[in-house]
Design a protein around this motif. Structure first.
Motif, PDB file in Angstrom:
ATOM      1  N   THR A  22       5.088   4.594 -12.810  1.00 16.85           N
ATOM      2  CA  THR A  22       4.187   3.423 -13.209  1.00 16.85           C
ATOM      3  C   THR A  22       4.092   2.579 -11.867  1.00 16.85           C
ATOM      4  OG1 THR A  22       5.152   3.367 -15.556  1.00 16.85           O
ATOM      5  CG2 THR A  22       3.788   1.594 -14.828  1.00 16.85           C
ATOM      6  N   ALA A  23       2.939   2.010 -11.796  1.00 20.30           N
ATOM      7  CA  ALA A  23       2.647   1.203 -10.591  1.00 20.30           C
ATOM      8  C   ALA A  23       3.584  -0.269 -10.732  1.00 20.30           C
ATOM      9  CB  ALA A  23       1.146   0.562 -10.659  1.00 20.30           C
ATOM     10  N   GLU A  47       4.517   5.785  -5.217  1.00 20.58           N
ATOM     11  CA  GLU A  47       4.654   5.613  -6.838  1.00 20.58           C
ATOM     12  C   GLU A  47       3.565   6.667  -7.390  1.00 20.58           C
ATOM     13  OE1 GLU A  47       5.866   1.028  -7.780  1.00 20.58           O
ATOM     14  OE2 GLU A  47       3.658   1.369  -7.401  1.00 20.58           O
ATOM     15  N   GLN A  48       2.566   6.778  -7.050  1.00 20.17           N
ATOM     16  CA  GLN A  48       1.587   7.673  -7.279  1.00 20.17           C
ATOM     17  C   GLN A  48       1.986   9.119  -7.013  1.00 20.17           C
ATOM     18  OE1 GLN A  48      -2.193   6.649  -5.532  1.00 20.17           O
ATOM     19  NE2 GLN A  48      -2.774   5.643  -7.361  1.00 20.17           N
ATOM     20  N   GLU A  49       2.560   9.465  -5.986  1.00 21.68           N
ATOM     21  CA  GLU A  49       3.163  10.699  -5.508  1.00 21.68           C
ATOM     22  C   GLU A  49       4.105  11.085  -6.605  1.00 21.68           C
ATOM     23  OE1 GLU A  49       2.359  12.992  -2.870  1.00 21.68           O
ATOM     24  OE2 GLU A  49       0.430  11.900  -3.151  1.00 21.68           O
ATOM     25  N   ASP A  95       0.795  -1.191  -0.071  1.00 16.01           N
ATOM     26  CA  ASP A  95      -0.114  -0.092  -0.030  1.00 16.01           C
ATOM     27  C   ASP A  95       0.713   1.298  -0.017  1.00 16.01           C
ATOM     28  OD1 ASP A  95      -2.756   0.076  -0.276  1.00 16.01           O
ATOM     29  OD2 ASP A  95      -3.187   0.627   1.747  1.00 16.01           O
ATOM     30  N   SER A 130       6.743  -0.165 -10.222  1.00 17.65           N
ATOM     31  CA  SER A 130       7.968   0.089 -10.889  1.00 17.65           C
ATOM     32  C   SER A 130       9.200   0.268  -9.887  1.00 17.65           C
ATOM     33  CB  SER A 130       8.209   1.294 -11.732  1.00 17.65           C
ATOM     34  OG  SER A 130       7.636   2.330 -10.938  1.00 17.65           O
ATOM     35  N   ALA A 138       3.118   1.966  -3.287  1.00 23.28           N
ATOM     36  CA  ALA A 138       2.009   2.036  -4.366  1.00 23.28           C
ATOM     37  C   ALA A 138       1.570   3.464  -4.291  1.00 23.28           C
ATOM     38  CB  ALA A 138       0.763   1.275  -4.103  1.00 23.28           C
ATOM     39  N   PHE A 139       1.270   4.041  -3.074  1.00 23.59           N
ATOM     40  CA  PHE A 139       0.971   5.512  -2.682  1.00 23.59           C
ATOM     41  C   PHE A 139       2.187   6.448  -3.246  1.00 23.59           C
ATOM     42  CE2 PHE A 139       1.416   9.017   0.181  1.00 23.59           C
ATOM     43  CZ  PHE A 139       0.694   9.766  -0.044  1.00 23.59           C
ATOM     44  N   GLY A 179       4.599  10.045  -9.661  1.00 27.89           N
ATOM     45  CA  GLY A 179       4.154  10.087 -10.935  1.00 27.89           C
ATOM     46  C   GLY A 179       5.122   8.781 -11.723  1.00 27.89           C
TER      47      GLY A 179
END
Length: 432
Positions: free
Chosen positions: A201-202, A195-197, A189, A204, A192-193, A199
């Motif tokens: 790729t999920a 990675e989003q912050e 979790d 990676s 993944a958070f 920018g």
């Protein structure tokens, strides 16, 4: 003696910006490199062949940076004047399996790094920053600089002994921050958070070096704003002053008889034993390769090292008004009294009489007052990268710094004028 240095709050303003922008050693190194680039320095890779051209150069390795300026006409045996510092600070660092929680709370599993004042991390709004490693081995810096986590303290109603016996914290059980709600722990979790912050790729990110930091910015404090409160002064205050001194000397165009160097290491807070720590090979390798790139031999290297000097700059203890008995009765360094010269006859600091003379000369040239610090005989003395540098490289080393309060707290306190005074003394030292 030169005219006394004028107090410049512009330097302290810039320090506060540097502290806020450097929540991890990796960010501190990146921000230092950016300042060097603007001053005309260029990065060289350790895997490339080096040339002996003059000018400013630097190498990066993880949370460490070594930068140097070769003046025109420098010979192979020209000695070095080195400013040593460290980029790391005590913190709460994310574990390999970070996702945790219980009783409807989602938490992040952390490990204690260094020796923080644990109580200072309680009930603080914390962000998360550090380095993400991608599948191809490259790195991406991430900084969630907003309230994300919190280590909640137990209410006094549930622990009445706090009032009589004081706060007692179990490092494993009581320092795990919360960052949300949920009855089910989901592995992956947090990453993944992030990675989003960042920018990305999920999926990676395959590795990480992450740490919490307080999001409250540095601030002036006091009736006359003569104090500064902020995070990571130990020891980004010295990194910032060293970078300012090195770029000032490089830009001055003045003739130099020494090669000025800034070496900012990682992992000082846990012993310096790493490839990016002061007890690793990085500094010696850079200095030796600089000698060889200028056509030098082992003899030139030996001559250069024998005539070199390092100022190990780290924060020290100002006399505490509520605990003056904890200090040596004849040595009471004060904030805004100028940098401190650290002495310990058991070599916890590397300063000796000849080193004192070097620092006194630099301060006199800069018009900067300085103070002496020794520990109370009844208490163990801390240490720095100074003795490590002296022993590993055979280079004369002097331990100095700035006096602060609340060392190793999430938020430390210094005088608003001392950072500028330190930078002036370091500049005079690098000028030789």
């Amino acid at each position: 003696m030169s005219a006394p240095a004028r107090f410049d709050r512009g330097h302290t303003d810039d320090l506060m910006s540097f502290l806020a922008a450097s929540p991890s050693p990796y960010h501190a190194v990146a921000n230092t490199a950016e300042r060097l680039e603007k001053a005309g320095f260029r990065q060289v890779a350790e895997t490339d062949a080096w040339d002996g051209t003059h000018g400013g150069k630097y190498v990066l390795r993880g949370g460490a940076i070594v930068a140097w300026y070769v003046p025109e006409g420098a010979e192979a045996h020209t000695p070095f004047h080195i400013i040593g510092a460290h980029t790391d600070s005590p913190s709460l660092r994310v574990k390999p399996r970070p996702d945790s929680g219980a009783h409807g709370w989602r938490q992040v599993a952390v490990e204690i790094y260094g020796g923080p004042l644990l109580n200072s991390w309680l009930d603080r709004d914390l962000g998360l920053a550090g380095r993400l490693t991608l599948r191809d081995g490259s790195f991406v810096l991430v900084n969630v600089d907003r309230p994300l986590l919190r280590v909640p303290q137990l209410a006094i109603h549930l622990d009445r002994s706090v009032g009589s016996e004081g706060l007692k914290l179990d490092k494993q059980r009581h320092l795990q921050p919360v960052w949300g709600l949920g009855d089910q722990v989901r592995d992956g979790d947090l990453i993944a958070f992030l990675e989003q912050e960042a920018g990305l790729t999920a999926g990676s990110v395959t590795g990480w070096d992450l740490m919490t930091h307080p999001v409250e910015p540095p601030a002036y404090l006091g009736r006359d704003r003569e104090l500064v409160a902020g995070p990571r002064m130990d020891n980004l205050l010295s990194v910032h002053a060293g970078a300012a001194a090195l770029t000032a000397v490089a830009a001055s165009g003045a003739p130099l008889t020494r090669i000025p160097v800034l070496a900012a290491f990682d992992h000082e807070e846990n012993g310096s034993q790493s490839d990016t720590g002061a007890d690793g090979p990085l500094l010696g390798s850079v200095l030796e390769r600089s000698v060889l790139a200028r056509g030098g031999t082992f003899e030139d290297r030996a001559r250069a090292f024998a005539a070199s000097v390092c100022l190990s700059s780290d924060t020290g203890h100002a006399v505490h008004p509520n605990y003056a008995e904890r200090h040596d009765p004849t040595h009471h360094p004060r904030v805004n009294g100028g940098p401190i010269l650290k002495v310990n006859v058991n070599n916890r600091y590397a300063t000796d009489g000849s080193g004192r003379a070097v620092f006194a000369a630099a301060c006199e040239k800069a018009g900067v007052p300085f103070q002496s610090f020794v520990s109370n005989n009844s208490m163990p003395c801390g240490t720095t990268i100074g003795p490590i540098t002296a022993a590993r490289h055979g280079i004369r080393t002097v331990d100095i710094g700035v006096a602060i309060l609340s060392m190793h707290s999430v938020r430390e306190l210094c005088g608003a004028d001392d950072p500028f005074l330190l930078a002036n003394a370091l500049t005079a030292f690098l000028e030789g």
